[in-house]
Design a protein around this motif. Structure first.
Motif, PDB file in Angstrom:
ATOM      1  N   LEU A 178       6.772  -5.885   1.305  1.00 22.64           N
ATOM      2  CA  LEU A 178       5.350  -5.664   1.549  1.00 22.64           C
ATOM      3  C   LEU A 178       5.089  -4.341   2.247  1.00 22.64           C
ATOM      4  CD1 LEU A 178       2.590  -7.226   1.254  1.00 22.64           C
ATOM      5  CD2 LEU A 178       2.849  -7.750   3.688  1.00 22.64           C
ATOM      6  N   ALA A 179       5.859  -4.033   3.296  1.00 23.06           N
ATOM      7  CA  ALA A 179       5.619  -2.816   4.071  1.00 23.06           C
ATOM      8  C   ALA A 179       6.911  -2.195   4.578  1.00 23.06           C
ATOM      9  CB  ALA A 179       4.692  -3.124   5.249  1.00 23.06           C
ATOM     10  N   THR A 182       0.813  -1.220   0.000  1.00 25.79           N
ATOM     11  CA  THR A 182       0.000   0.000   0.000  1.00 25.79           C
ATOM     12  C   THR A 182       0.843   1.266   0.000  1.00 25.79           C
ATOM     13  OG1 THR A 182      -0.165  -0.154   2.420  1.00 25.79           O
ATOM     14  CG2 THR A 182      -1.991  -1.065   1.137  1.00 25.79           C
ATOM     15  N   HIS A 183       2.080   1.178  -0.472  1.00 26.04           N
ATOM     16  CA  HIS A 183       2.916   2.378  -0.551  1.00 26.04           C
ATOM     17  C   HIS A 183       3.853   2.291  -1.755  1.00 26.04           C
ATOM     18  CE1 HIS A 183       6.086  -0.177   1.059  1.00 26.04           C
ATOM     19  NE2 HIS A 183       6.957   0.816   0.935  1.00 26.04           N
ATOM     20  N   MET A 184       4.393   3.431  -2.153  1.00 24.71           N
ATOM     21  CA  MET A 184       5.290   3.495  -3.297  1.00 24.71           C
ATOM     22  C   MET A 184       6.498   4.359  -2.948  1.00 24.71           C
ATOM     23  SD  MET A 184       4.512   4.771  -7.219  1.00 24.71           S
ATOM     24  CE  MET A 184       4.156   6.479  -6.781  1.00 24.71           C
ATOM     25  N   THR A 185       7.651   3.947  -3.444  1.00 21.63           N
ATOM     26  CA  THR A 185       8.885   4.700  -3.244  1.00 21.63           C
ATOM     27  C   THR A 185       9.511   4.991  -4.597  1.00 21.63           C
ATOM     28  OG1 THR A 185       9.227   3.512  -1.151  1.00 21.63           O
ATOM     29  CG2 THR A 185      11.090   4.752  -2.024  1.00 21.63           C
ATOM     30  N   VAL A 186       9.968   6.218  -4.776  1.00 23.77           N
ATOM     31  CA  VAL A 186      10.561   6.650  -6.037  1.00 23.77           C
ATOM     32  C   VAL A 186      11.972   7.171  -5.779  1.00 23.77           C
ATOM     33  CG1 VAL A 186      10.413   8.306  -7.940  1.00 23.77           C
ATOM     34  CG2 VAL A 186       8.327   7.249  -7.044  1.00 23.77           C
ATOM     35  N   LEU A 187      12.905   6.769  -6.631  1.00 23.44           N
ATOM     36  CA  LEU A 187      14.266   7.302  -6.597  1.00 23.44           C
ATOM     37  C   LEU A 187      14.447   8.185  -7.823  1.00 23.44           C
ATOM     38  CD1 LEU A 187      17.189   7.403  -5.507  1.00 23.44           C
ATOM     39  CD2 LEU A 187      17.656   5.343  -6.855  1.00 23.44           C
ATOM     40  N   THR A 188      14.819   9.434  -7.613  1.00 21.46           N
ATOM     41  CA  THR A 188      15.003  10.351  -8.736  1.00 21.46           C
ATOM     42  C   THR A 188      16.429  10.274  -9.275  1.00 21.46           C
ATOM     43  OG1 THR A 188      15.772  12.279  -7.480  1.00 21.46           O
ATOM     44  CG2 THR A 188      13.382  11.902  -7.575  1.00 21.46           C
ATOM     45  N   THR A 189      16.634  10.874 -10.421  1.00 16.34           N
ATOM     46  CA  THR A 189      17.969  10.886 -11.019  1.00 16.34           C
ATOM     47  C   THR A 189      18.942  11.734 -10.214  1.00 16.34           C
ATOM     48  OG1 THR A 189      17.230  12.695 -12.457  1.00 16.34           O
ATOM     49  CG2 THR A 189      17.145  10.463 -13.368  1.00 16.34           C
ATOM     50  N   GLN A 247      12.864  -7.863   8.880  1.00 18.07           N
ATOM     51  CA  GLN A 247      13.166  -7.538   7.490  1.00 18.07           C
ATOM     52  C   GLN A 247      14.032  -6.291   7.319  1.00 18.07           C
ATOM     53  OE1 GLN A 247      10.128  -7.706   9.053  1.00 18.07           O
ATOM     54  NE2 GLN A 247       8.544  -6.896   7.698  1.00 18.07           N
ATOM     55  N   LEU A 248      14.132  -5.471   8.356  1.00 17.03           N
ATOM     56  CA  LEU A 248      15.000  -4.299   8.280  1.00 17.03           C
ATOM     57  C   LEU A 248      16.436  -4.616   8.682  1.00 17.03           C
ATOM     58  CD1 LEU A 248      12.741  -1.412   9.662  1.00 17.03           C
ATOM     59  CD2 LEU A 248      13.154  -2.096   7.294  1.00 17.03           C
ATOM     60  N   SER A 306      18.269  -6.455  -2.547  1.00 20.03           N
ATOM     61  CA  SER A 306      16.944  -6.850  -3.016  1.00 20.03           C
ATOM     62  C   SER A 306      16.064  -7.149  -1.819  1.00 20.03           C
ATOM     63  CB  SER A 306      17.044  -8.093  -3.912  1.00 20.03           C
ATOM     64  OG  SER A 306      15.757  -8.505  -4.346  1.00 20.03           O
ATOM     65  N   ALA A 307      14.779  -6.799  -1.932  1.00 21.71           N
ATOM     66  CA  ALA A 307      13.822  -7.059  -0.861  1.00 21.71           C
ATOM     67  C   ALA A 307      12.720  -7.982  -1.362  1.00 21.71           C
ATOM     68  CB  ALA A 307      13.209  -5.747  -0.357  1.00 21.71           C
ATOM     69  N   GLY A 308      12.352  -8.939  -0.522  1.00 24.05           N
ATOM     70  CA  GLY A 308      11.224  -9.808  -0.825  1.00 24.05           C
ATOM     71  C   GLY A 308      10.011  -9.393  -0.007  1.00 24.05           C
ATOM     72  N   HIS A 309       9.095 -10.298   0.174  1.00 26.68           N
ATOM     73  CA  HIS A 309       7.876 -10.022   0.934  1.00 26.68           C
ATOM     74  C   HIS A 309       8.179  -9.513   2.334  1.00 26.68           C
ATOM     75  CE1 HIS A 309       4.381 -11.046   3.464  1.00 26.68           C
ATOM     76  NE2 HIS A 309       3.646 -10.961   2.363  1.00 26.68           N
ATOM     77  N   SER A 310       8.925 -10.283   3.107  1.00 22.95           N
ATOM     78  CA  SER A 310       9.276  -9.905   4.478  1.00 22.95           C
ATOM     79  C   SER A 310      10.715 -10.242   4.815  1.00 22.95           C
ATOM     80  CB  SER A 310       8.339 -10.603   5.476  1.00 22.95           C
ATOM     81  OG  SER A 310       7.003 -10.183   5.289  1.00 22.95           O
ATOM     82  N   HIS A 311      11.586 -10.212   3.816  1.00 22.74           N
ATOM     83  CA  HIS A 311      13.008 -10.427   4.063  1.00 22.74           C
ATOM     84  C   HIS A 311      13.788  -9.669   2.995  1.00 22.74           C
ATOM     85  CE1 HIS A 311      13.111 -13.199   0.665  1.00 22.74           C
ATOM     86  NE2 HIS A 311      14.417 -13.357   0.827  1.00 22.74           N
TER      87      HIS A 311
END
Length: 254
Positions: free
Chosen positions: A82-83, A31-38, A104-105, A138-143
């Motif tokens: 996931l979150a 339910t969230h989005m992250t963007v990396l700019t140039t 996961q962090l 790389s990130a998976g569902h909870s790892h």
């Protein structure tokens, strides 16, 4: 076209255009989005619960906002589950924020796993990664997992490792890439050999002709005679590209 809360057609994110931002990478969680700019800036939007947005507040955001604490850190890569989200800086340091109920962090959680554990602000991953330079993440569902400049593979999360754990069974080779799915990890070495580790199950995501869980990375025998060049891990399936070794014979006319 809108249907309830869902967007059925692609639409330009006008706020990025208005701010003169160009995106180089996007990662989307549940339910969230992250963007990396140039420019190396990290922006987030969506549900704020469990600190997903990295700005201390847990309220939802309708527009992309910068993650203030890592502004100026020159972020070169992002990945998300996931979150939660991880950001890799140019100097090889990982920062993470969001939910941490499965470790996961990679920041540890004391003596027990707390279902409400979270980090509402970016924090650097330390433990065994301290003093190492991370090159791939790389990130998976909870790892999640990462590769260092020395070719080492570290994995954490899914309630198994609460801090980055070195995969010692791969110290005989040099890892160059990694991809995480739902509870499993793929690792690619410099010779194009592909390894898998994690949960098995009926989906066959480990590519080992077995449904058993693998606690340690194992070579994918089916590809032992192939040179893998790219890997991708979905929630319940995986894919890879291999080098084309076929040779074309041309006949010179008399």
């Amino acid at each position: 076209v809108l249907a309830g809360d869902y967007e059925l057609d692609f639409r330009l994110v006008d706020s990025l255009v208005e701010d003169g931002c160009t995106a180089q990478k996007v990662t989307v969680g549940d339910t969230h989005m992250t963007v990396l700019t140039t420019e190396g800036e990290v922006l987030t939007t969506g549900a704020g619960g469990y600190g997903r947005l990295g700005n201390l507040e847990t309220v939802d955001q309708l527009f992309l906002e910068p993650v203030e604490l890592i502004c100026g850190e020159n972020v070169v890569d992002i990945t998300g589950g996931l979150a939660f989200t991880l950001a890799l800086t140019k100097d090889g340091i990982l920062h993470g924020w969001g939910r941490n109920d499965k470790g996961q962090l990679g920041m540890g959680m004391g003596l027990a796993v707390d279902m409400y554990a979270m980090e509402a602000l970016p924090r650097p991953l330390e433990a065994q990664l301290e003093g190492r330079v991370v090159t791939k993440v790389s990130a998976g569902h909870s790892h999640a997992a990462c590769v260092t400049s020395n070719g080492e593979l570290f994995v954490w999360g899914s309630g198994n490792h609460l801090e980055p754990e070195l995969m010692t069974s791969l110290l005989h080779t040099r890892c160059v890439d990694v991809a995480c799915g739902q509870g499993y990890t793929l690792a690619l070495d410099e010779d194009g050999k592909l390894y898998s580790v994690g949960r098995g199950g009926s989906t066959g995501v480990l590519g080992q002709a077995s449904v058993k869980k693998l606690p340690h990375p194992a070579l994918m025998d089916a590809l032992v005679d192939q040179k893998t060049t790219q890997i991708s891990a979905g929630w319940n399936h995986a894919a890879c590209l291999v080098e084309d070794t076929t040779t074309t014979t041309t006949t010179t006319p008399p």
